[in-house]
Design a protein around this motif. Structure first.
Motif, PDB file in Angstrom:
ATOM      1  N   GLY A  37     -14.298 -13.979   0.085  1.00  0.00           N
ATOM      2  CA  GLY A  37     -13.029 -13.931   0.828  1.00  0.00           C
ATOM      3  C   GLY A  37     -12.132 -12.760   0.470  1.00  0.00           C
ATOM      4  N   GLU A  47     -10.355 -11.341   3.639  1.00  0.00           N
ATOM      5  CA  GLU A  47      -9.316 -12.276   4.097  1.00  0.00           C
ATOM      6  C   GLU A  47      -8.080 -12.162   3.205  1.00  0.00           C
ATOM      7  OE1 GLU A  47     -12.481 -12.890   3.663  1.00  0.00           O
ATOM      8  OE2 GLU A  47     -13.205 -13.581   5.612  1.00  0.00           O
ATOM      9  N   SER A  96      -6.308  -8.804   3.770  1.00  0.00           N
ATOM     10  CA  SER A  96      -5.665  -8.853   5.094  1.00  0.00           C
ATOM     11  C   SER A  96      -4.385  -9.685   5.025  1.00  0.00           C
ATOM     12  CB  SER A  96      -6.596  -9.469   6.147  1.00  0.00           C
ATOM     13  OG  SER A  96      -7.756  -8.701   6.277  1.00  0.00           O
ATOM     14  N   GLU A  97      -4.437 -10.751   4.250  1.00  0.00           N
ATOM     15  CA  GLU A  97      -3.250 -11.615   4.114  1.00  0.00           C
ATOM     16  C   GLU A  97      -2.113 -10.870   3.397  1.00  0.00           C
ATOM     17  OE1 GLU A  97      -2.271 -14.257   5.423  1.00  0.00           O
ATOM     18  OE2 GLU A  97      -0.681 -15.006   4.094  1.00  0.00           O
TER      19      GLU A  97
END
Ligand code: TMP
Length: 247
Positions: A225, A228, A231-232
């Motif tokens: 992850g 992810e 990106s967060e």
């Protein structure tokens, strides 16, 4: 990157090309991920684009509070224009919370808050495994002058205060991070300026409410992850995320 540009240096996560204007370089962010002095390696599609995006946002922000830096402009998803500097061969590690190598080295418990911010120096030398060194070693080896070191520590602590607040405001704890500085000629004087990158590759960032790791530890510790999480971070910073599959 324009195929005719001259490659100056290739590191583990970035390449440096000669810029069109004298005194500039193009810093190109690769998708390569390494850990433990490159004993662990992989390619994570989109990591370079996210690091370029995040770093291109944080450098000007740090500049706004008076820290001189090498960043000039983000040129493309993977490239930024920077000032060419002579890198000081030190990695400056700033720690607010114990994590990573300091836990293994000194037996601290991961997640324990440090009574005060700790600034550590490592020798930037892959062949030696970037060992921790004392200021006495730095003096003895002539790596930086006392004035340069004072300046580096002052800038590092100011960057820490600023970034800690910036990340706190978006629900993230700045656990620790690594900085690199370079010498830059300005009006005939050598000044010290911030170089390299500011991204989840060289910071530990934990979600304040869950302690979830949102940085390169996702790769180092096989948590998955990573894209992810990066990106967060970009999303919480209010950044528009480009197509991360772009080459
Ligand atoms: P460490 O706990 O592994 O010494 O790492 C401290 C911080 O420095 C962490 O945020 C990751 C960053 N770092 C780098 O950016 N590059 C490196 O080569 C290392 C060892 C750490």
């Amino acid at each position: 990157m324009a195929s005719d540009a001259e490659l100056i240096y290739e590191g583990k996560a970035k390449k440096l090309y000669k810029g069109q204007q004298a005194g500039t370089l193009v810093q190109y962010f690769k998708d390569d991920a390494t850990a433990f002095n490159a004993q662990k390696k992989d390619t994570i599609t989109g990591k370079g684009i996210l690091n370029n995006l995040i770093s291109s946002h944080l450098f000007p922000a740090v500049g706004e509070m008076g820290i001189p830096h090498h960043f000039i402009d983000r040129l493309s998803p993977r490239e930024q224009l920077v000032k060419s500097v002579e890198i000081i061969p030190l990695e400056i590690i700033i720690r607010n919370t114990a994590a990573g190598s300091i836990c293994a080295r000194l037996g601290m418990e991961e997640g324990s808050r440090l009574d005060h911010t700790l600034v550590e120096f490592c020798l930037k030398d892959d062949a030696l495994g970037d060992p921790v060194i004392a200021t006495e070693h730095i003096r003895l080896m002539g790596l930086a002058s006392d004035d340069e070191l004072d300046q580096i520590v002052d800038y590092s602590l100011r960057i820490n205060d600023f970034l800690s607040g910036l990340f706190f405001a978006i629900g993230i704890r700045l656990v620790d991070f690594k900085l690199e500085f370079g010498r830059y000629q300005q009006d005939g004087d050598d000044i010290v300026i911030l170089a390299d990158e500011l991204s989840p590759d060289n910071c530990r960032l934990w979600d304040i409410s869950t302690d979830e790791k949102m940085d390169k530890d996702r790769f180092r510790r096989d948590l998955g992850g990573l894209i992810e999480a990066y990106s967060e971070i970009a999303r919480r910073l209010g950044l528009e995320i480009p197509d991360i599959t772009a080459s």
